[in-house]
Design an enzyme around this catalytic site. Structure first.
Site, PDB file in Angstrom:
ATOM      1  N   PHE A   4      -1.070  -0.627  12.332  1.00 55.94           N
ATOM      2  CA  PHE A   4      -1.925  -0.155  11.237  1.00 55.94           C
ATOM      3  C   PHE A   4      -2.401  -1.260  10.292  1.00 55.94           C
ATOM      4  CE2 PHE A   4      -3.745   2.842   8.340  1.00 55.94           C
ATOM      5  CZ  PHE A   4      -3.549   2.284   7.075  1.00 55.94           C
ATOM      6  N   ASN A   5      -1.485  -2.081   9.759  1.00 53.33           N
ATOM      7  CA  ASN A   5      -1.860  -3.057   8.727  1.00 53.33           C
ATOM      8  C   ASN A   5      -2.918  -4.043   9.228  1.00 53.33           C
ATOM      9  OD1 ASN A   5      -0.194  -1.982   6.770  1.00 53.33           O
ATOM     10  ND2 ASN A   5       1.521  -3.345   7.254  1.00 53.33           N
ATOM     11  N   ASN A  12      -2.352   2.877   3.287  1.00 54.07           N
ATOM     12  CA  ASN A  12      -1.769   4.181   3.643  1.00 54.07           C
ATOM     13  C   ASN A  12      -2.528   5.328   2.984  1.00 54.07           C
ATOM     14  OD1 ASN A  12       0.425   3.515   5.359  1.00 54.07           O
ATOM     15  ND2 ASN A  12       1.529   2.708   3.594  1.00 54.07           N
ATOM     16  N   ASP A  46       0.856  -1.210   0.000  1.00 53.34           N
ATOM     17  CA  ASP A  46       0.000   0.000   0.000  1.00 53.34           C
ATOM     18  C   ASP A  46       0.888   1.254   0.000  1.00 53.34           C
ATOM     19  OD1 ASP A  46      -0.782   0.549   3.531  1.00 53.34           O
ATOM     20  OD2 ASP A  46       0.975  -0.413   2.616  1.00 53.34           O
ATOM     21  N   HIS A  59       9.656   0.094   8.287  1.00 53.24           N
ATOM     22  CA  HIS A  59       8.880  -1.133   8.519  1.00 53.24           C
ATOM     23  C   HIS A  59       8.989  -2.169   7.367  1.00 53.24           C
ATOM     24  CE1 HIS A  59       6.809   1.001  11.793  1.00 53.24           C
ATOM     25  NE2 HIS A  59       6.436   1.946  10.955  1.00 53.24           N
ATOM     26  N   ASP A  60       8.422  -1.826   6.223  1.00 55.44           N
ATOM     27  CA  ASP A  60       8.193  -2.834   5.174  1.00 55.44           C
ATOM     28  C   ASP A  60       9.458  -3.467   4.601  1.00 55.44           C
ATOM     29  OD1 ASP A  60       5.368  -0.919   3.937  1.00 55.44           O
ATOM     30  OD2 ASP A  60       5.514  -2.393   5.544  1.00 55.44           O
ATOM     31  N   ASP A 115       6.742   1.074   1.909  1.00 55.04           N
ATOM     32  CA  ASP A 115       6.426   0.097   0.856  1.00 55.04           C
ATOM     33  C   ASP A 115       7.288   0.372  -0.381  1.00 55.04           C
ATOM     34  OD1 ASP A 115       3.803   0.975   2.336  1.00 55.04           O
ATOM     35  OD2 ASP A 115       3.432  -1.083   1.681  1.00 55.04           O
ATOM     36  N   THR A 151       2.703  -6.114   2.725  1.00 54.34           N
ATOM     37  CA  THR A 151       3.209  -5.031   3.588  1.00 54.34           C
ATOM     38  C   THR A 151       2.145  -3.959   3.807  1.00 54.34           C
ATOM     39  OG1 THR A 151       4.099  -3.794   1.703  1.00 54.34           O
ATOM     40  CG2 THR A 151       5.584  -5.385   2.779  1.00 54.34           C
ATOM     41  N   GLN A 187       7.039  11.479  10.695  1.00 55.55           N
ATOM     42  CA  GLN A 187       7.241  10.592  11.856  1.00 55.55           C
ATOM     43  C   GLN A 187       7.664  11.409  13.081  1.00 55.55           C
ATOM     44  OE1 GLN A 187       6.950   7.249  12.318  1.00 55.55           O
ATOM     45  NE2 GLN A 187       6.424   6.588  10.251  1.00 55.55           N
TER      46      GLN A 187
HETATM   47  O1  RIB Z   1       2.302   0.123  10.770  1.00 53.64           O
HETATM   48  C1  RIB Z   1       3.224   0.261   9.719  1.00 53.64           C
HETATM   49  C2  RIB Z   1       2.677  -0.333   8.458  1.00 53.64           C
HETATM   50  O2  RIB Z   1       1.480   0.358   8.080  1.00 53.64           O
HETATM   51  C3  RIB Z   1       3.622  -0.167   7.261  1.00 53.64           C
HETATM   52  O3  RIB Z   1       3.420  -1.212   6.366  1.00 53.64           O
HETATM   53  C4  RIB Z   1       3.164   1.129   6.647  1.00 53.64           C
HETATM   54  O4  RIB Z   1       3.490   1.218   5.262  1.00 53.64           O
HETATM   55  C5  RIB Z   1       1.675   1.017   6.815  1.00 53.64           C
HETATM   56  O5  RIB Z   1       1.169   0.189   5.771  1.00 53.64           O
HETATM   57 CA    CA Z   2       2.807  -0.661   4.049  1.00 58.42          CA
END
Ligand code: RIB
Ligand code: CA
Length: 310
Positions: A165-166, A40, A11, A239-240, A16, A124, A227
């Site tokens: 979040f994901n 996102n 996303d 993260h991804d 990503d 991701t 951030q």
């Molecule tokens: O919480 C972080 C995740 O949520 C990452 O994958 C970021 O890109 C969002 O998708």
């Molecule tokens: Ca992501």
């Protein structure tokens, strides 16, 4: 050793985009296709973003648009982190490529059914595409070699105290995926918060001075700003890309088998990955949960991934 065949379901999203960058030229990876999901930002944005990144980097990888909303809950996006476009910061040239006409869920089903069971799925973003494919054609499940996903946390969340979040963005889809019975590696906030893209890291990658390095810098300068605004950090957690790094070099991650259940029923803790760290429940582990990361090795993998474009 044969490169690992993957489908990246994402996303984009700044992190990503770096995952696409790393996967695109890694000799250890055969990136078969990119499927895109709402997360996102809305799907119309995340699909264009994936295409823009591939075009900018010269990656001839097909991009498929998937689900534009979660299975049950209302849509959730993260414009506060990724901006109105979902990929604020870099300036891209007009697109001369288009999204594939086939729906991402159909692509996932057809590709997995035609495979020898040697494809790793790397989600991701929210797990809507993956879950919908499993429900539409359950025969794909045994065809999935492994799922290496960014999501969850066995500590605290990032969008709510309980949830990452994901998973929060579609906990029902996450429940379908976490109960599918196939091998899963969960790359959660517990390790991704250890790879903060602080200014020294940005400067290190800027020195590479190629297209990929320049894209990394433009993306991270925006990502770090938001951030800092939201979490007060000097650098955003990357993260991804940790999912991709763990395929390039599995030893970069320490994992522990755990029984993980998705809370998709409660209000306060909706979207929590309830990981039984100590095995209290004596239930069979269903997930290899990442518990630590070799931070120096990770940044070396990122640098090497950028240098692959020189
Ligand atoms: O919480 C972080 C995740 O949520 C990452 O994958 C970021 O890109 C969002 O998708
Ligand atoms: Ca992501």
């Amino acid at each position: 050793m044969e490169p690992t065949k993957i489908i990246l379901d994402c996303d984009p999203g700044h992190d990503d985009a770096i995952a696409i960058l790393l996967a695109g030229k890694a000799p250890e990876i055969n990136l078969l296709g990119i499927t895109v999901v709402a997360g996102n930002q809305t799907l119309d944005r995340t699909a264009i973003n994936a295409l823009q990144v591939c075009q900018y980097l010269g990656l001839n990888v097909p991009v498929y648009a998937g689900c534009d909303r979660p299975m049950i809950r209302e849509k959730l996006t993260a414009g506060d982190i990724h901006g109105a476009t979902g990929l604020d910061g870099p300036k891209f040239a007009p697109l001369d490529r288009s999204i594939e006409t086939k729906h991402a869920v159909q692509y996932l089903i057809e590709t997995l059914m035609a495979s020898d069971g040697d494809i790793t799925l790397v989600p991701t973003g929210p797990l809507t595409n993956i879950a919908m494919a499993m429900r539409l054609e359950p025969k794909i499940v045994p065809k999935i070699h492994r799922i290496v996903l960014m999501g969850g946390s066995f500590s605290y969340g990032n969008v709510s105290p309980a949830a990452e979040f994901n998973i929060l963005a579609d906990a029902d889809a996450a429940h379908v995926v976490f109960t599918c019975g196939r091998p899963i590696t969960m790359v959660g906030l517990d390790v991704t918060r250890k790879v903060l893209c602080v200014p020294d890291v940005v400067d290190r990658m800027a020195k590479i001075d190629n297209r990929a390095g320049n894209l990394f810098v433009d993306l991270m300068r925006f990502f770090n700003k938001t951030q800092h605004q939201v979490f007060g950090w000097e650098g955003g957690p990357l993260h991804d890309p940790v999912t991709i790094a763990s395929i390039v070099a599995p030893e970069v991650l320490t994992t522990k088998p755990m029984h993980v259940e998705i809370d998709h029923r409660s209000i306060q803790s909706y979207g929590r990955t309830n990981a039984d760290v100590f095995g209290y429940l004596h239930k069979t582990p269903n997930v290899d949960v990442a518990t630590d990361i070799d931070v120096d090795r990770f940044w070396d993998i990122v640098e090497a991934g950028i240098r692959n474009y020189s």
